[in-house]
Scaffold this motif. Structure first.
Motif, short mmCIF file in Angstrom:
data_model
loop_
_atom_site.label_atom_id
_atom_site.label_comp_id
_atom_site.label_asym_id
_atom_site.label_seq_id
_atom_site.Cartn_x
_atom_site.Cartn_y
_atom_site.Cartn_z
N THR A 161 70.39 13.92 60.07
CA THR A 161 71.32 12.66 60.02
C THR A 161 72.40 12.76 59.01
OG1 THR A 161 69.84 11.42 58.63
CG2 THR A 161 69.85 10.97 61.05
N ALA A 171 70.83 7.76 56.81
CA ALA A 171 69.93 7.71 58.15
C ALA A 171 69.96 6.08 58.61
CB ALA A 171 68.53 8.28 57.94
N VAL A 176 69.35 7.98 64.82
CA VAL A 176 68.11 9.00 65.17
C VAL A 176 67.95 8.92 66.90
CG1 VAL A 176 65.50 9.29 65.00
CG2 VAL A 176 67.07 8.98 63.00
N ILE A 189 64.25 16.49 64.78
CA ILE A 189 65.29 15.49 64.32
C ILE A 189 64.85 15.21 62.72
CG2 ILE A 189 66.24 13.04 64.55
CD1 ILE A 189 66.76 14.72 67.01
N ALA A 191 65.36 12.94 59.93
CA ALA A 191 65.88 11.74 59.16
C ALA A 191 66.32 12.10 57.69
CB ALA A 191 65.51 10.46 59.63
N ALA A 209 62.52 10.43 64.73
CA ALA A 209 62.31 11.70 63.89
C ALA A 209 61.13 12.61 63.65
CB ALA A 209 62.64 10.92 62.44
#
Length: 226
Positions: A161, A171, A176, A189, A191, A209
């Motif tokens: 992010t 974030a 997300v 992912i 964050a 995340a």
């Protein structure tokens, strides 16, 4: 490789700790600060410690060593980002978090974003993990999605992010979710940016995340049960 976050009802302290990149990217950080950050990451059971590239190499037994490239502005030349990433890997980094050219993304020049990421990927090789920081709070939704798709095409392993340094913020659950929808479990992912409570961490994990970048890891983990 498929990436999925643990189920929200199974978020013990240990499981969350194993998702954390314990981060020290303060420009004023000293070698003693780095030593303390590594010790804290090990104590907490974090997955990795993320440090500025100038602080490498380090000894961090039991931890993955991560660093950054083109940080925090993303306005470095792609070849500079690539050289920085290659040197970091040579000095022991197993993961590199690179910052895209945010202005290129805002201008809709996704080919430039793609080229930037490819340059870093090729410079550092295929084995180290490449995370692409998209600075999601500074981008409209369409750009968030397009940049994530560019990162996937370029061979990245994660999209991330935020740097935590941009005035637009860090974030968010919304970002997300957008990122997770774009890469569909094919990329991780991460964050990162402004995550200070267990509630915030829990919400981000629920949104998709699979990794958390935290400087205040201890405070966040205190909100999870054993």
């Amino acid at each position: 490789m498929a990436y999925s976050a643990p189920k929200i009802d199974n978020l013990t302290r240990a499981r969350v700790a194993a998702m954390i990149d314990h981060t020290l990217l303060d420009p004023a950080a000293t070698p003693d600060d780095v030593t303390a950050a590594i010790a804290e990451a090990r104590e907490l059971g974090a997955y990795a410690v993320c440090l500025s590239p100038s602080m490498l190499p380090v000894r961090a037994p039991g931890l993955v060593v991560a660093t950054v490239a083109g940080f925090p502005s993303g306005k470095h030349h792609s070849l500079v980002k690539g050289s920085e990433a290659r040197l970091a890997v040579a000095q022991g980094a197993a993961e590199v978090d690179m910052v895209i050219d945010i202005g290129a993304a805002l201008a809709g020049d996704y080919n430039a974003v793609l080229s930037d990421i490819i340059t870093v990927r090729e410079a550092m090789g295929t084995d180290p993990v490449l995370k692409v920081i998209i600075e999601s709070a500074a981008l409209p939704d369409e750009a968030v999605v397009e940049v994530c798709l560019a990162a996937e095409r370029a061979g990245a392993d994660f999209v991330k992010t935020s740097t935590g340094f941009h005035r637009a913020g860090g974030a968010s659950v919304h970002a997300v979710r957008l990122m997770a929808g774009a890469v569909g479990g094919r990329l991780g992912i991460k964050a990162s940016g402004g995550i200070r409570t267990a509630e915030a961490a829990r919400d981000l994990i629920a949104a998709g995340a699979t990794r958390l970048g935290l400087s205040g890891s201890r405070a966040v983990l205190q909100g999870f049960s054993e």
